[in-house]
Design a protein around this motif. Structure first.
Motif, PDB file in Angstrom:
ATOM      1  N   ILE B   4       0.844  -1.187   0.000  1.00 23.10           N
ATOM      2  CA  ILE B   4       0.000   0.000   0.000  1.00 23.10           C
ATOM      3  C   ILE B   4       0.883   1.242   0.000  1.00 23.10           C
ATOM      4  O   ILE B   4       1.898   1.287   0.696  1.00 23.10           O
ATOM      5  CB  ILE B   4      -0.897   0.002   1.262  1.00 23.10           C
ATOM      6  CG1 ILE B   4      -1.942  -1.102   1.121  1.00 23.10           C
ATOM      7  CG2 ILE B   4      -1.567   1.362   1.469  1.00 23.10           C
ATOM      8  CD1 ILE B   4      -2.676  -1.376   2.402  1.00 23.10           C
ATOM      9  N   VAL B   5       0.486   2.245  -0.786  1.00 22.93           N
ATOM     10  CA  VAL B   5       1.169   3.536  -0.731  1.00 22.93           C
ATOM     11  C   VAL B   5       0.247   4.521  -0.023  1.00 22.93           C
ATOM     12  O   VAL B   5      -0.936   4.623  -0.368  1.00 22.93           O
ATOM     13  CB  VAL B   5       1.529   4.061  -2.141  1.00 22.93           C
ATOM     14  CG1 VAL B   5       2.115   5.467  -2.064  1.00 22.93           C
ATOM     15  CG2 VAL B   5       2.503   3.113  -2.831  1.00 22.93           C
ATOM     16  N   GLN B   6       0.777   5.195   0.978  1.00 22.21           N
ATOM     17  CA  GLN B   6       0.012   6.216   1.687  1.00 22.21           C
ATOM     18  C   GLN B   6       0.682   7.559   1.456  1.00 22.21           C
ATOM     19  O   GLN B   6       1.902   7.638   1.387  1.00 22.21           O
ATOM     20  CB  GLN B   6       0.031   5.951   3.201  1.00 22.21           C
ATOM     21  CG  GLN B   6      -0.597   4.648   3.622  1.00 22.21           C
ATOM     22  CD  GLN B   6      -0.566   4.502   5.145  1.00 22.21           C
ATOM     23  OE1 GLN B   6       0.469   4.676   5.769  1.00 22.21           O
ATOM     24  NE2 GLN B   6      -1.710   4.182   5.731  1.00 22.21           N
ATOM     25  N   VAL B  22       0.438  10.408  12.484  1.00 18.35           N
ATOM     26  CA  VAL B  22       0.620   9.767  11.171  1.00 18.35           C
ATOM     27  C   VAL B  22       1.293   8.409  11.357  1.00 18.35           C
ATOM     28  O   VAL B  22       0.903   7.419  10.731  1.00 18.35           O
ATOM     29  CB  VAL B  22       1.445  10.680  10.225  1.00 18.35           C
ATOM     30  CG1 VAL B  22       1.956   9.900   9.017  1.00 18.35           C
ATOM     31  CG2 VAL B  22       0.608  11.870   9.776  1.00 18.35           C
ATOM     32  N   ALA B  23       2.282   8.360  12.256  1.00 18.10           N
ATOM     33  CA  ALA B  23       2.968   7.084  12.514  1.00 18.10           C
ATOM     34  C   ALA B  23       1.961   6.006  12.928  1.00 18.10           C
ATOM     35  O   ALA B  23       2.052   4.862  12.475  1.00 18.10           O
ATOM     36  CB  ALA B  23       4.046   7.274  13.580  1.00 18.10           C
ATOM     37  N   THR B  24       0.965   6.376  13.731  1.00 19.52           N
ATOM     38  CA  THR B  24      -0.029   5.366  14.160  1.00 19.52           C
ATOM     39  C   THR B  24      -0.890   4.908  12.980  1.00 19.52           C
ATOM     40  O   THR B  24      -1.268   3.740  12.917  1.00 19.52           O
ATOM     41  CB  THR B  24      -0.944   5.896  15.297  1.00 19.52           C
ATOM     42  OG1 THR B  24      -1.747   6.969  14.785  1.00 19.52           O
ATOM     43  CG2 THR B  24      -0.134   6.391  16.474  1.00 19.52           C
ATOM     44  N   ARG B  25      -1.183   5.824  12.031  1.00 13.21           N
ATOM     45  CA  ARG B  25      -1.957   5.425  10.847  1.00 13.21           C
ATOM     46  C   ARG B  25      -1.130   4.468   9.978  1.00 13.21           C
ATOM     47  O   ARG B  25      -1.674   3.549   9.362  1.00 13.21           O
ATOM     48  CB  ARG B  25      -2.365   6.651  10.001  1.00 13.21           C
ATOM     49  CG  ARG B  25      -3.233   7.679  10.703  1.00 13.21           C
ATOM     50  CD  ARG B  25      -4.541   7.138  11.196  1.00 13.21           C
ATOM     51  NE  ARG B  25      -5.497   6.765  10.184  1.00 13.21           N
ATOM     52  CZ  ARG B  25      -6.592   7.469   9.853  1.00 13.21           C
ATOM     53  NH1 ARG B  25      -6.854   8.604  10.458  1.00 13.21           N
ATOM     54  NH2 ARG B  25      -7.414   7.027   8.952  1.00 13.21           N
ATOM     55  N   VAL B  26       0.150   4.698   9.887  1.00 14.09           N
ATOM     56  CA  VAL B  26       1.033   3.816   9.121  1.00 14.09           C
ATOM     57  C   VAL B  26       1.077   2.442   9.790  1.00 14.09           C
ATOM     58  O   VAL B  26       0.954   1.401   9.138  1.00 14.09           O
ATOM     59  CB  VAL B  26       2.457   4.416   9.026  1.00 14.09           C
ATOM     60  CG1 VAL B  26       3.415   3.439   8.352  1.00 14.09           C
ATOM     61  CG2 VAL B  26       2.433   5.759   8.288  1.00 14.09           C
ATOM     62  N   ILE B  27       1.217   2.481  11.116  1.00 14.25           N
ATOM     63  CA  ILE B  27       1.353   1.233  11.886  1.00 14.25           C
ATOM     64  C   ILE B  27       0.103   0.360  11.760  1.00 14.25           C
ATOM     65  O   ILE B  27       0.195  -0.869  11.699  1.00 14.25           O
ATOM     66  CB  ILE B  27       1.695   1.582  13.361  1.00 14.25           C
ATOM     67  CG1 ILE B  27       3.154   2.059  13.430  1.00 14.25           C
ATOM     68  CG2 ILE B  27       1.445   0.399  14.290  1.00 14.25           C
ATOM     69  CD1 ILE B  27       3.569   2.649  14.769  1.00 14.25           C
ATOM     70  N   GLN B  28      -1.077   0.989  11.692  1.00 19.57           N
ATOM     71  CA  GLN B  28      -2.325   0.225  11.480  1.00 19.57           C
ATOM     72  C   GLN B  28      -2.198  -0.678  10.261  1.00 19.57           C
ATOM     73  O   GLN B  28      -2.542  -1.866  10.307  1.00 19.57           O
ATOM     74  CB  GLN B  28      -3.509   1.180  11.243  1.00 19.57           C
ATOM     75  CG  GLN B  28      -4.110   1.768  12.507  1.00 19.57           C
ATOM     76  CD  GLN B  28      -5.137   2.866  12.192  1.00 19.57           C
ATOM     77  OE1 GLN B  28      -5.568   3.026  11.050  1.00 19.57           O
ATOM     78  NE2 GLN B  28      -5.527   3.615  13.208  1.00 19.57           N
ATOM     79  N   GLU B  29      -1.688  -0.112   9.162  1.00 16.56           N
ATOM     80  CA  GLU B  29      -1.570  -0.900   7.925  1.00 16.56           C
ATOM     81  C   GLU B  29      -0.505  -1.988   8.055  1.00 16.56           C
ATOM     82  O   GLU B  29      -0.657  -3.086   7.527  1.00 16.56           O
ATOM     83  CB  GLU B  29      -1.251   0.009   6.728  1.00 16.56           C
ATOM     84  CG  GLU B  29      -2.336   1.021   6.369  1.00 16.56           C
ATOM     85  CD  GLU B  29      -3.610   0.380   5.800  1.00 16.56           C
ATOM     86  OE1 GLU B  29      -3.681  -0.861   5.677  1.00 16.56           O
ATOM     87  OE2 GLU B  29      -4.551   1.146   5.490  1.00 16.56           O
ATOM     88  N   VAL B  30       0.578  -1.673   8.759  1.00 17.85           N
ATOM     89  CA  VAL B  30       1.637  -2.674   8.966  1.00 17.85           C
ATOM     90  C   VAL B  30       1.091  -3.824   9.813  1.00 17.85           C
ATOM     91  O   VAL B  30       1.293  -5.001   9.493  1.00 17.85           O
ATOM     92  CB  VAL B  30       2.871  -2.043   9.650  1.00 17.85           C
ATOM     93  CG1 VAL B  30       3.933  -3.095   9.932  1.00 17.85           C
ATOM     94  CG2 VAL B  30       3.450  -0.924   8.787  1.00 17.85           C
ATOM     95  N   ASP B  31       0.363  -3.463  10.876  1.00 17.18           N
ATOM     96  CA  ASP B  31      -0.210  -4.487  11.766  1.00 17.18           C
ATOM     97  C   ASP B  31      -1.244  -5.348  11.039  1.00 17.18           C
ATOM     98  O   ASP B  31      -1.486  -6.493  11.421  1.00 17.18           O
ATOM     99  CB  ASP B  31      -0.840  -3.835  13.000  1.00 17.18           C
ATOM    100  CG  ASP B  31       0.220  -3.311  13.969  1.00 17.18           C
ATOM    101  OD1 ASP B  31       1.404  -3.663  13.799  1.00 17.18           O
ATOM    102  OD2 ASP B  31      -0.137  -2.542  14.886  1.00 17.18           O
ATOM    103  N   ASN B  32      -1.861  -4.792   9.993  1.00 15.93           N
ATOM    104  CA  ASN B  32      -2.794  -5.576   9.178  1.00 15.93           C
ATOM    105  C   ASN B  32      -2.054  -6.474   8.181  1.00 15.93           C
ATOM    106  O   ASN B  32      -2.680  -7.096   7.328  1.00 15.93           O
ATOM    107  CB  ASN B  32      -3.737  -4.650   8.399  1.00 15.93           C
ATOM    108  CG  ASN B  32      -4.768  -4.013   9.309  1.00 15.93           C
ATOM    109  OD1 ASN B  32      -5.068  -4.538  10.384  1.00 15.93           O
ATOM    110  ND2 ASN B  32      -5.309  -2.877   8.899  1.00 15.93           N
ATOM    111  N   GLY B  33      -0.745  -6.500   8.281  1.00 14.20           N
ATOM    112  CA  GLY B  33       0.028  -7.410   7.436  1.00 14.20           C
ATOM    113  C   GLY B  33       0.424  -6.837   6.091  1.00 14.20           C
ATOM    114  O   GLY B  33       0.802  -7.589   5.181  1.00 14.20           O
TER     115      GLY B  33
END
Lengths: 412, 412
Positions: B4-6, B22-33
């Motif tokens: 995904i590109v954000q 913003v870091a937490t929004r990025v981390i959400q996607e990382v945590d979703n695999g």
């Protein structure tokens, strides 16, 4: 046409007005028919401000990203200075560290320059442009942005001067030269017209903050004449070069002092032969800079060992020593804070054996206790109580008559 | 695992706190695999502030140095975001435009991306790192730092999404989607669930500032689904994709407006055939974007020609025209400022010929003079006096009933 490298530090480029003033200093050299490479630091407090932003996030930001962050500071300055030069009708080109070909070791926050690929700079100089280079930064073999650590812009300037074979490297700063001692504290402190690389190196290492030692070392190796001069006033500065051309032949050329010194003493080191080496190897492995070392054998099979370090490194040094007490083999470790170092520097000392004695004599006359001593061919350092530091520096300065210009060796 | 590109714009990274968010929004996607590439702009007002510094020196700073200066903005953001991600325990690597392999044309201030060398990014993604890329910037074939012009970070994000074959490109911004018109000024303006690339392209070109046209164009060519969504609230945004999947089938999907339009008129162009081509070739060669063109033959062997441009390009356009007056062969050039453009956009227009007429009728009923008109298959643009702009947009919005959700074409 001569090639000149100029370097302007953070205070000299601290505002848009100051940057415009720097442009006029650059233009003077261009109008005199010279090719000019200008190295600049980040504007005033920019670096501190960037540090603050990072430490609002964490008190241990990673070094790679800190280099990425801090290098924006000089990049701002090079573009603004280049804009200023062009707005005054002079052709210029700004270059980041990587564009200027400044290659460094693959280490963040304190890389050393390994090589400068000067082709691009030379091309632009040939085209008649002033080349404005970002100091303090470079690029490593993995295309990573690196920084050179404290005083890095001085190093960039001298390294460029060496690589480009420039005739001169002028370091513009907020002081107007190198003084016999710090004029803010020492009466009679006087600006020197000249000083040798070795003397400057000792002074720089002894806490006289005008130039970074690594920059002086580089200049010495490549025989680049360095000038330290004021970015504000049009005054002669101090020329740093090999001793032969110096107009003054002082036995002692300067008095330096530095506070926040700690003396650490290790008692009862069992194995004198391997113990000594082990202690300093262990400290070096932990990046603790040891300065003066005193080593005395008090009783059979047991040695006491004292050394001085900066107060900022005390916690780490204590931790390292305590953790390794068993393997290093000593009874106990103690330290004394509230100390300072006062040193004299001068190439003339080598041939004047009485210099150290005169310094000790002077201090003793005024009742100042000497805690530690260290000498080299061109310096004598003494550790005294912090409260005696300025007085010691003042009387030593007077004892060697540094307030007056001397043309031949003179000893009392 | 999906890639995904954000993209987070300037307002979304306007402070250290916002960067941590913003870091937490990025981390959400990382945590979703997911593998994540994040593109960021300069923090809040940084770009304006840098502009201000340059214009304190001169009101015409050169473009190369401006690119050098402005690109420090995104470099600051990437390092701070990467520091924030690492402080939260996630591996990341920050990359400037040149480190990310974003190659552009050799033009300053508005270069186009020519190619992305994705090897380095792919490597870092393979190593499990979040890749944080500086938007808006690239490098040309001469190793010069370039910028992509306004909205360039959107383009960076979409171009990366296309080159890396990401499944999605999410544009996080301070609005929560694409609206039928600007809700700050137009009563009844409503968020759209979906919109086609072509409609978005027209809206973007017409001054609806949510997305940069070039970014939309890129997304269309490479069929990258784009989402515009809020960086603050967790809401559904607007999906931009090929028309087939759109839930609403509006004749007109949006009303856009844009101020600071200038009409330039060239009188007495001698050679109608070659003259017309020469004028616009000359303007294009000087990178002046001409919008609406009106061409009328008033007398024998003499043509008048009007076109609209942005007010910011007026000085340059006048200069270019005056310099080339002789070779282009015209009598005089005049311009009218204080104008604005109001446009309607919708794929449904193609099959509804009465749409343009309805717009003109509405404006005329309210006594609003139309200065210029331009139409395409999916848009109608009118140039009106600046003072009439908001009123015109409001009545047109109402005339096409954009405030209410429609499921089938409807014309009055």
């Amino acid at each position: 046409m001569s090639l000149i490298v100029q370097k302007f530090g953070g205070t000299s480029v601290g505002s848009v007005e100051k940057i415009q003033h720097v442009a006029t200093r650059v233009i003077q050299e261009v109008d005199n028919g010279n090719q000019v490479v200008v190295v600049v630091s980040a504007m005033g407090k920019t670096t501190d401000e960037l540090f603050r932003l990072a430490t609002e996030i964490t008190n241990k930001p990673n070094k790679r990203d800190m280099d990425m962050l801090l290098t924006t500071g000089e990049q701002m300055t090079i573009s603004l200075l280049s804009i200023a030069l062009q707005s005054k009708g002079y052709e210029s080109v700004s270059m980041t560290g990587w564009q200027a070909g400044i290659q460094t070791e693959a280490i963040h926050s304190k890389a050393r320059i390994t090589h400068i690929e000067t082709a691009r700079i030379s091309e632009e100089l040939e085209r008649g442009k002033v080349v404005v280079v970002a100091g303090f930064q470079g690029i490593d073999i993995n295309q990573e942005i690196t920084t050179l650590g404290r005083g890095g812009s001085d190093t960039t300037a001298v390294a460029l001067a060496a690589s480009l074979k420039s005739v001169r490297c002028d370091i513009y700063t907020d002081v107007d030269g190198v003084y016999t001692s710090d004029p803010r504290y020492i009466k009679g402190a006087r600006k020197l017209a000249g000083i040798s690389y070795d003397e400057m190196l000792e002074l720089a290492n002894l806490g006289a903050g005008v130039l970074h030692p690594r920059a002086v070392e580089f200049a010495k190796i490549h025989s680049i004449p360095l000038t330290v001069r004021s970015s504000i006033e049009e005054k002669e500065g101090t020329l740093i070069e090999e001793g032969s051309n110096l107009e003054e032949n002082l036995v002692v050329r300067g008095v330096a002092f530095e506070e926040d010194i700690v003396r650490v003493t290790i008692f009862g080191l069992e194995d004198e032969i391997t113990g000594l080496a082990s202690v300093f190897t262990t400290l070096a492995a932990n990046h603790i800079n040891v300065d003066i070392i005193i080593h005395s054998r008090t009783e059979l099979n047991s040695t006491n060992l004292s050394f001085s370090i900066k107060e900022s490194e005390l916690d780490e040094a204590s931790e390292v020593l305590n953790q390794n007490q068993a393997s290093l083999g000593f009874k106990k470790v103690e330290h004394e804070t509230g100390l300072a170092k006062v040193s004299i520097v001068g190439s003339g000392m080598v041939s004047n054996p009485g210099v150290a004695a005169q310094m000790f004599q002077t201090l003793s006359e005024y009742g100042i206790a000497i805690k530690m001593v260290s000498t080299s061919e061109i310096k004598v350092s003494t550790v005294v109580n912090r409260i005696d530091m300025l007085k010691a520096a003042q009387i030593v300065h007077e004892s060697f008559s540094l307030e007056s210009l001397q043309t031949s060796p003179q000893l009392s």
